[in-house]
Design a protein around this motif. Structure first.
Motif, short mmCIF file in Angstrom:
data_model
loop_
_atom_site.label_atom_id
_atom_site.label_comp_id
_atom_site.label_asym_id
_atom_site.label_seq_id
_atom_site.Cartn_x
_atom_site.Cartn_y
_atom_site.Cartn_z
N SER A 51 0.81 -1.22 0.00
CA SER A 51 0.00 0.00 0.00
C SER A 51 0.85 1.27 0.00
O SER A 51 0.31 2.37 -0.11
CB SER A 51 -0.93 0.02 1.22
OG SER A 51 -0.18 0.12 2.41
N SER A 52 2.16 1.13 0.12
CA SER A 52 3.04 2.30 0.17
C SER A 52 2.90 3.12 -1.11
O SER A 52 3.02 2.62 -2.22
CB SER A 52 4.49 1.84 0.34
OG SER A 52 5.36 2.93 0.33
N GLY A 53 2.65 4.41 -0.93
CA GLY A 53 2.52 5.31 -2.06
C GLY A 53 1.14 5.37 -2.66
O GLY A 53 0.87 6.20 -3.53
N VAL A 122 -3.96 -8.29 -0.71
CA VAL A 122 -2.66 -7.92 -1.25
C VAL A 122 -2.77 -7.63 -2.74
O VAL A 122 -2.23 -6.64 -3.25
CB VAL A 122 -1.64 -9.04 -0.98
CG1 VAL A 122 -0.34 -8.77 -1.73
CG2 VAL A 122 -1.36 -9.15 0.51
N LEU A 123 -3.49 -8.48 -3.46
CA LEU A 123 -3.66 -8.26 -4.89
C LEU A 123 -4.45 -6.99 -5.18
O LEU A 123 -4.11 -6.21 -6.07
CB LEU A 123 -4.37 -9.47 -5.52
CG LEU A 123 -3.56 -10.77 -5.52
CD1 LEU A 123 -4.42 -11.92 -6.04
CD2 LEU A 123 -2.30 -10.62 -6.35
N GLY A 127 -3.05 -3.28 -6.93
CA GLY A 127 -3.60 -2.71 -8.15
C GLY A 127 -4.22 -1.34 -8.00
O GLY A 127 -4.69 -0.75 -8.99
N LEU A 128 -4.24 -0.80 -6.77
CA LEU A 128 -4.83 0.52 -6.58
C LEU A 128 -3.95 1.60 -7.19
O LEU A 128 -2.71 1.47 -7.21
CB LEU A 128 -5.04 0.80 -5.09
CG LEU A 128 -6.14 -0.03 -4.39
CD1 LEU A 128 -6.14 0.29 -2.91
CD2 LEU A 128 -7.50 0.23 -5.00
N PRO A 129 -4.54 2.69 -7.65
CA PRO A 129 -3.73 3.78 -8.22
C PRO A 129 -2.98 4.52 -7.12
O PRO A 129 -3.29 4.42 -5.95
CB PRO A 129 -4.77 4.68 -8.88
CG PRO A 129 -6.03 4.41 -8.12
CD PRO A 129 -5.99 2.96 -7.73
N THR A 130 -1.98 5.29 -7.53
CA THR A 130 -1.26 6.13 -6.58
C THR A 130 -2.14 7.32 -6.20
O THR A 130 -3.29 7.42 -6.63
CB THR A 130 0.06 6.61 -7.18
OG1 THR A 130 -0.21 7.23 -8.44
CG2 THR A 130 1.01 5.44 -7.40
N TYR A 131 -1.58 8.21 -5.41
CA TYR A 131 -2.35 9.29 -4.79
C TYR A 131 -3.29 10.01 -5.75
O TYR A 131 -2.89 10.48 -6.80
CB TYR A 131 -1.40 10.32 -4.18
CG TYR A 131 -2.09 11.59 -3.78
CD1 TYR A 131 -2.91 11.63 -2.66
CD2 TYR A 131 -1.95 12.75 -4.52
CE1 TYR A 131 -3.56 12.78 -2.29
CE2 TYR A 131 -2.59 13.91 -4.16
CZ TYR A 131 -3.40 13.92 -3.04
OH TYR A 131 -4.05 15.07 -2.68
N GLU A 142 -13.43 4.56 -7.40
CA GLU A 142 -14.04 4.56 -6.07
C GLU A 142 -14.40 3.15 -5.65
O GLU A 142 -14.19 2.75 -4.50
CB GLU A 142 -15.29 5.45 -6.06
CG GLU A 142 -15.00 6.94 -6.03
CD GLU A 142 -16.27 7.74 -5.80
OE1 GLU A 142 -17.18 7.22 -5.13
OE2 GLU A 142 -16.36 8.86 -6.30
N TRP A 143 -14.96 2.37 -6.60
CA TRP A 143 -15.35 1.00 -6.27
C TRP A 143 -14.13 0.15 -5.91
O TRP A 143 -14.18 -0.68 -5.02
CB TRP A 143 -16.09 0.38 -7.45
CG TRP A 143 -16.33 -1.09 -7.27
CD1 TRP A 143 -15.77 -2.11 -7.95
CD2 TRP A 143 -17.20 -1.69 -6.30
NE1 TRP A 143 -16.22 -3.32 -7.48
CE2 TRP A 143 -17.11 -3.09 -6.45
CE3 TRP A 143 -18.04 -1.17 -5.31
CZ2 TRP A 143 -17.83 -3.98 -5.67
CZ3 TRP A 143 -18.75 -2.07 -4.53
CH2 TRP A 143 -18.65 -3.44 -4.71
N ARG A 144 -13.00 0.40 -6.57
CA ARG A 144 -11.79 -0.35 -6.25
C ARG A 144 -11.32 -0.06 -4.83
O ARG A 144 -10.90 -0.96 -4.09
CB ARG A 144 -10.69 -0.02 -7.26
CG ARG A 144 -11.01 -0.48 -8.68
CD ARG A 144 -9.97 0.00 -9.67
NE ARG A 144 -8.72 -0.72 -9.52
CZ ARG A 144 -7.63 -0.46 -10.25
NH1 ARG A 144 -7.66 0.53 -11.14
NH2 ARG A 144 -6.53 -1.15 -10.08
N TYR A 145 -11.38 1.20 -4.43
CA TYR A 145 -11.01 1.55 -3.06
C TYR A 145 -11.99 0.95 -2.06
O TYR A 145 -11.61 0.40 -1.02
CB TYR A 145 -10.94 3.06 -2.90
CG TYR A 145 -9.64 3.67 -3.33
CD1 TYR A 145 -8.48 3.45 -2.60
CD2 TYR A 145 -9.56 4.46 -4.47
CE1 TYR A 145 -7.27 4.00 -3.00
CE2 TYR A 145 -8.36 5.02 -4.88
CZ TYR A 145 -7.22 4.79 -4.13
OH TYR A 145 -6.03 5.33 -4.53
#
Length: 571
Positions: A51-53, A122-123, A127-131, A142-145
């Motif tokens: 999750s870093s970054g 973890v997966l 795959g989440l975007p950066t800031y 939003e749904w991914r978060y």
């Protein structure tokens, strides 16, 4: 003579009843459950790394260089505290450590679900975007978060099921839940950053605080207060302005009030009417919030009408603490009213909360030893309200302390009835060396104090120094040791003795009281170590006399150090 044995009786060393063990267990150690704990810790460590970054900010206000994945850290740190507390509460009976919440096959099923959720998290987090600010996310992002956070909450729930024991049912009762909630709120408020309670509610409560402060000021203020609604509201009139930031909303006081009142109600639950007792908790929290708004209004009034220095240096520093203490005292008194008490006693099952109770006589003795320090601190804070940066009024609480020394002369004679030897002197000198080594000189504060004393008349300076030396070397050591080592340490030892055994109970009491001593002094590490050194003398002697002597030696040497080298920041 032979004796028949029932068919369902247990053989020596073997647990009774059906074997429902879900994992290996040898020598009283539940390997399966501890393995689950290790897997959970590894999953959390992996999640922190991936999750870093990656960041989602509320309204784009967070700094991506200093915050991680905001919603994840917010929820994770808070839930971890409460999960740890629940596990600790459920494991408080060592004889039941081998019990299971579920039967074997279901336990392994939960383990499989927990591992699957960990892998999915973890997966998903990878795959989440950066800031990106929350306001700028698309519906898909939003749904991914949201799905990532949902996975995390489900993983926490599965981890709790794996680690808890059947004795967790004992903490479902209201009194234990209140004790758990109070402890959790206190720990989260002290150690979790960013503070999740603040982050979730800061915008709404900040606006309410500003509105209430403006309304209160309108009741007695004469100037026309102007409110500038920026990210940090500013209240201004004439040549005086104050910024009302998040900390000004009174969160610390509300957290402290809720934690304290939850604990008090939990300990007295069998004697209280539940609905009315819960109303007292809510009333205490609301009361602290209202008093904080009044604090802002009074601070603004003092700054506009009288003295900006008094408002910012004195009133601002002490009124909040005095308000919290007042609310806590009123709450404790209200809980003793007949209207809050049940008419008949109720049978109760032994829980961790009830196990920590101590006899009324022990509580009264501890209260009598803590009371004088509480009174001196309160008087000092009240006097500090009128300070303009330098506390010229210190002789007032110091003189009150000398009066209390006479009042407590018999108790002091009892505490010094044991042998007073060189150990006290040696510990006092050692703590002095430790204090100077761990706490660096503050050149700014030293220069400021030197300037104030240099401009004042020498009789006033001489009187202030004399009272400061007497207060630090005599009054403070006596009443701090009576409170922390005489009252608190003995009370904690009595609380834990039946739960942990005499030696572990005394060690726990020593550490907790020393940590509280460190918090009071601000210099957490140095003061906590000093408290451990003084407490070790009480452990050895069962009297506070040598601890008082050691504390007095330390403070006298610090006073000599201050006067000889002009190191005023140590005072």
């Amino acid at each position: 003579m032979t004796q028949s044995v029932p068919a369902n009786a247990s053989s020596p060393g073997r647990p009774r009843g059906r074997n429902t063990r879900s994992g290996s267990r040898r020598g009283g150690i539940d390997f399966a459950r501890w393995a689950a704990l290790a897997l959970s810790a590894l999953a959390l460590a992996a999640l922190e790394r991936v999750s870093s970054g990656r960041m989602v900010a509320l309204a784009g206000e967070l700094d991506p260089t200093t915050e991680g994945l905001y919603l994840y850290h917010l929820i994770s740190k808070t839930l971890l505290v409460f999960v740890a507390l629940i596990i600790a509460f459920s494991y408080h009976e060592p004889a039941r450590w081998g019990e299971r919440l579920t039967r074997g096959r279901l336990w392994w099923g939960v383990l499989a679900v927990q591992l699957g959720l960990a892998a999915a998290m973890v997966l998903r987090y990878r795959g989440l975007p950066t800031y990106e600010p929350l306001a700028g996310l698309s519906a898909v992002q939003e749904w991914r978060y949201i799905s990532a956070i949902t996975l995390f909450i489900a993983w926490q729930a599965a981890t709790l099921l794996l680690l808890a024991t059947p004795s967790i049912k004992r903490i479902i009762r209201p009194q234990a839940l209140l004790g758990l909630a109070g402890t959790g709120i206190a720990l989260v408020a002290l150690f979790v950053r960013p503070n999740p309670f603040v982050s979730v509610t800061q915008e709404a409560t900040k606006e309410i605080t500003v509105s209430l402060a403006s309304w209160f000021y309108g009741l007695f203020g004469s100037a026309s207060a102007q409110i500038e609604h920026a990210r940090v509201p500013i209240m201004s009139a004439e040549d005086f302005s104050i910024a009302i930031n998040v900390a000004c909303a009174g969160y610390d006081g509300m957290f402290a009030a809720s934690a304290l009142m939850c604990g008090l109600v939990a300990l007295q639950w069998p004697q209280l009417r539940p609905g009315r007792a819960l109303a007292v908790i809510a009333g205490a929290v609301v009361g602290v919030f209202l008093l904080n708004s009044l604090r802002i209004a009074l601070l603004f009034h003092i700054g506009v009408e009288y003295s900006a220095e008094m408002a910012l240096e004195g009133f601002h520093s002490y009124f909040g603490t005095l308000a919290l203490m007042s609310v806590a005292l009123i709450g404790m008194l209200v809980l003793q009213l007949p209207a809050l008490q049940r008419e008949t006693g109720a049978e109760e099952t032994r829980t961790l909360v009830t196990a920590l109770r101590v006899p009324a006589q022990t509580r009264r003795e501890a209260g009598a030893l803590i009371l004088p320090l509480a009174a001196l601190l309160t008087l000092g804070m009240f006097v500090g309200l009128f300070s303009t940066g330098f506390n010229w009024l210190y002789p007032i609480p110091a003189s009150a302390g000398l009066v209390l020394l006479y009042v407590y002369r018999r108790r002091l004679a009892f505490e010094f009835s044991g042998p007073v030897d060189l150990y006290g002197f040696a510990v006092g000198v050692g703590v002095y060396v430790l204090w100077i080594a761990l706490i660096p000189l503050d050149p700014v504060e030293t220069a400021s104090t030197q300037a104030v004393l240099g401009e004042a008349a020498w009789p006033a300076v001489a009187m202030w120094i004399a009272f400061r030396l007497i207060g630090a070397s005599i009054v403070v050591p006596v009443f701090e040791e009576l409170a922390f080592r005489g009252g608190m340490m003995r009370l904690l030892n009595a609380m834990f003795a039946g739960l942990l055994g005499p030696r572990i109970a005394m060690a726990a009491a020593l550490l907790i009281s020393s940590f509280a001593f460190g918090i009071l002094h601000g210099s957490l590490i140095a003061a906590t170590l000093a408290g451990i050194a003084y407490g070790a003398l009480v452990w050895r002697d069962a009297r506070v006399g040598n601890a008082i002597l050691a504390h007095a030696v330390t403070n006298f040497l610090i006073g000599v150090h201050v006067l000889a080298l002009g190191a005023w920041s140590y005072w």
